[in-house]
Structure formats: structure tokens, C-alpha cells
Design a protein around this motif. Structure first.
Motif, short mmCIF file in Angstrom:
data_model
loop_
_atom_site.label_atom_id
_atom_site.label_comp_id
_atom_site.label_asym_id
_atom_site.label_seq_id
_atom_site.Cartn_x
_atom_site.Cartn_y
_atom_site.Cartn_z
N VAL A 116 -17.84 52.91 40.05
CA VAL A 116 -16.44 52.91 40.50
C VAL A 116 -15.65 53.99 39.77
O VAL A 116 -14.84 54.71 40.38
N TRP B 204 -17.60 49.89 48.73
CA TRP B 204 -19.05 50.09 48.59
C TRP B 204 -19.74 49.28 49.68
O TRP B 204 -20.17 48.17 49.49
N MET C 269 -15.43 46.91 44.99
CA MET C 269 -16.76 47.12 45.57
C MET C 269 -16.83 46.57 46.99
O MET C 269 -17.41 47.21 47.88
#
Length: 305
Positions: free
Chosen positions: A205, A149, A145
Motif C-alpha cells: 500500500v 487491490w 486493500m
């Protein structure tokens, strides 16, 4: 290093969504169906989302705005925007469970996006996702992440909590008993809210890695460039052929010529947590300029690693 503090002690709102159910919703015992393709009522909404038009959404940003703090973009990859639950008719909800509202800057600031909607209070408790993942030893998930992200002009955790609060709480498969909804986690977990957060992050994910947008475009000779533009139909065709259905492409700029976003539309076979997503064509029209060149810009120097 974050102390291993139980989330319950730092999230006072959890009590609102801490309903318990004797039904653990073992979805392996429920025959899965494709969301939005059922002809009868969904028997267990923990096993099939009622908001079954599932969007896997990604960004192409060229900078983070926090490069001086070490926040940079991953090389050769688009980044995660989120995993969204639209209703089967294309409409959608937002901030569906205010007991799990951890967004520091709610957008919109009401549940309907209109002034007469229920206000969404800004979360003031800081980062809850990073310490939660560390507490449960989810270091590989957290590392992914942190790399893929990325937020723009704000810490990454603010974006993660925005996506969870606005979108995940509208997926029935992550319900935790709020306002009469089922508790999809039942007594299998000590804290259903913690379970729903980790479950959603893992699902995002899982969906992201199924859609390697950068590599699909690169294989067709479409790569970021500040000197070469592309035709929107060429980009659309490549991603349609690779993904199995026509995605939505989003562009910015006054003339909508700067490629920045892609949304892949799917139906979920059972829970989106399980990652079995059936590609379907976009239900909204891409907003990119259909007649002028499209720019897929390189990342800003120093913004990529």
C-alpha cells in the motif's frame, strides 16, 4: 464477522518457519544503502533486500467478473498488482518459503516454473489475510486493500495470498527463519509469520500511493476512452516524467494495443517496508505496439464506483 482466532491455530505450516533469533535486526542502527548499488556484501539481509530490483506493479482492468457479488473497481485509479523482488541482474525467484504458502492456485505450480522444480502445494485453508487484519485491528489497511487491490474472476483474498506467497517470501527483509534464513522479526513479535504478512501488505500500500498513475495520465489529457486512442510514446513520456524513470507498460490483445499494466522499477533505500524507493528505468522492454494506436479503455458499465 470473523472470530479472533490466533493464526497459529489455522495455519499448520507455520511451525516450519517459526525459528527464533536473538537478533531483532534493528535496522535503524544499520546504515541504509540502495539495493543493487552496494559494492560489498550486504551485512544484514533483513535491512537491505538481496533481491533489490523492486517493482511497483499496477493493473488497469475494466471489470472484475464478480460485479454481481459487489466487487467493483475504484473510480479514477489503477489497482494494485503487487510489489515484486527481482534480483539485481533482472532474474527472480518465486515461492521462496513454502512454510508461508497460502496461494490456493499457485502459478506456476513449481518454485522454478519448470517440471523439475519443487512442487508448490495448493493452499486449502481459505482466507487467512482478512481475519488476520481484523484480529490486529488493521481495518484501515483492509479497507484500502478491498478497494484498490482487486482480483479478477476470484475473491480478492486469493490474489492477496498469491502475491504474498509468490513474491513477499523472496524478499529477504521479510524472512522469518525458514531453512536457515534470519528471522527478521526476532523475539519482538510473538509470531514472525503474522508480522511478515502484515508488514508486506502495508509495504504494498505504501508503494502504491507513491505512484498515482491515473492522475498523472489525466493531468496530461490521457483518460480512459472507448473512442480515442493514444500513442504509446505519449503515455510512456508522461509516466516517465512524473515518476522519475521509464516504467514498463504492458498491453494485451493480438496486436498488443490494449493498455492493461504498468511496472515501476526502483531500488530500495534500506528495507522496502520503509517506502524509500529510488526510480530507475525499466530493465525489460515494454511489450505494447510501438507503431499502432494504444487503447486505454473505459471501465465496463457497472464495474466502477
Amino acid at each position: 464477522m470473523y472470530p479472533l482466532i490466533k493464526l497459529l491455530t489455522i495455519l499448520p505450516l507455520l511451525a516450519l518457519g517459526d525459528a527464533r533469533s536473538s537478533d531483532n535486526h534493528t535496522c535503524a542502527l544499520t546504515k541504509p544503502i540502495y539495493s543493487c548499488e552496494n559494492t560489498t556484501a550486504i551485512v544484514d539481509t533483513c535491512c537491505t533486500p538481496t533481491e533489490g530490483l523492486v517493482l511497483v506493479t499496477q493493473y488497469w482492468d475494466t471489470y472484475t467478473g464478480l460485479e454481481n457479488e459487489g466487487s467493483v473497481l475504484p473510480k479514477d485509479s489503477w489497482t494494485i498488482h503487487g510489489l515484486w523482488p527481482d534480483r539485481c541482474d533482472g532474474s527472480y525467484g518465486q515461492y521462496c518459503d513454502l512454510s508461508r504458502q497460502y496461494d490456493p492456485v499457485p502459478s506456476p505450480n513449481t518454485t522454478t516454473g519448470k517440471p523439475d522444480g519443487t512442487p508448490v502445494p495448493a493452499w486449502q485453508g481459505g482466507d487467512v489475510i482478512t481475519p488476520l487484519l481484523k484480529e490486529y485491528g488493521k481495518y484501515d489497511l483492509l479497507a484500502f486493500m478491498q478497494k484498490f487491490w482487486k482480483s479478477q474472476n476470484s475473491p480478492d483474498w486469493t490474489f492477496w495470498q498469491h502475491e504474498f506467497s509468490k513474491h513477499a517470501t523472496c524478499f529477504t527483509t521479510y524472512d522469518v527463519g525458514f531453512n536457515g534464513s534470519p528471522d527478521c522479526y526476532g523475539t519482538l513479535y510473538g509470531n514472525s509469520t503474522e508480522a511478515s504478512i502484515i508488514d508486506f501488505l502495508d509495504s504494498v500500500v505504501k508503494a502504491q500511493v507513491q505512484y498515482p498513475t491515473y492522475q498523472w495520465l489525466e493531468q496530461a489529457g490521457i483518460v480512459p476512452s472507448n473512442s480515442t486512442s493514444y500513442k504509446i510514446n505519449d503515455i510512456q513520456d508522461v509516466l516517465t516524467n512524473a515518476s522519475g524513470a521509464e516504467p514498463y507498460l504492458g498491453c494485451t490483445g493480438l496486436t498488443r494495443q490494449v493498455l492493461t499494466e504498468v511496472w515501476y522499477y526502483t531500488h530500495s533505500y534500506g528495507r522496502p517496508q520503509d517506502g524509500f524507493l529510488k526510480p530507475i528505468d525499466q530493465t525489460t522492454k515494454s511489450n505494447c505496439n510501438a507503431t499502432e494506436p494504444i487503447w486505454y479503455y473505459e471501465r465496463t458499465e457497472g464495474s466502477e464506483y
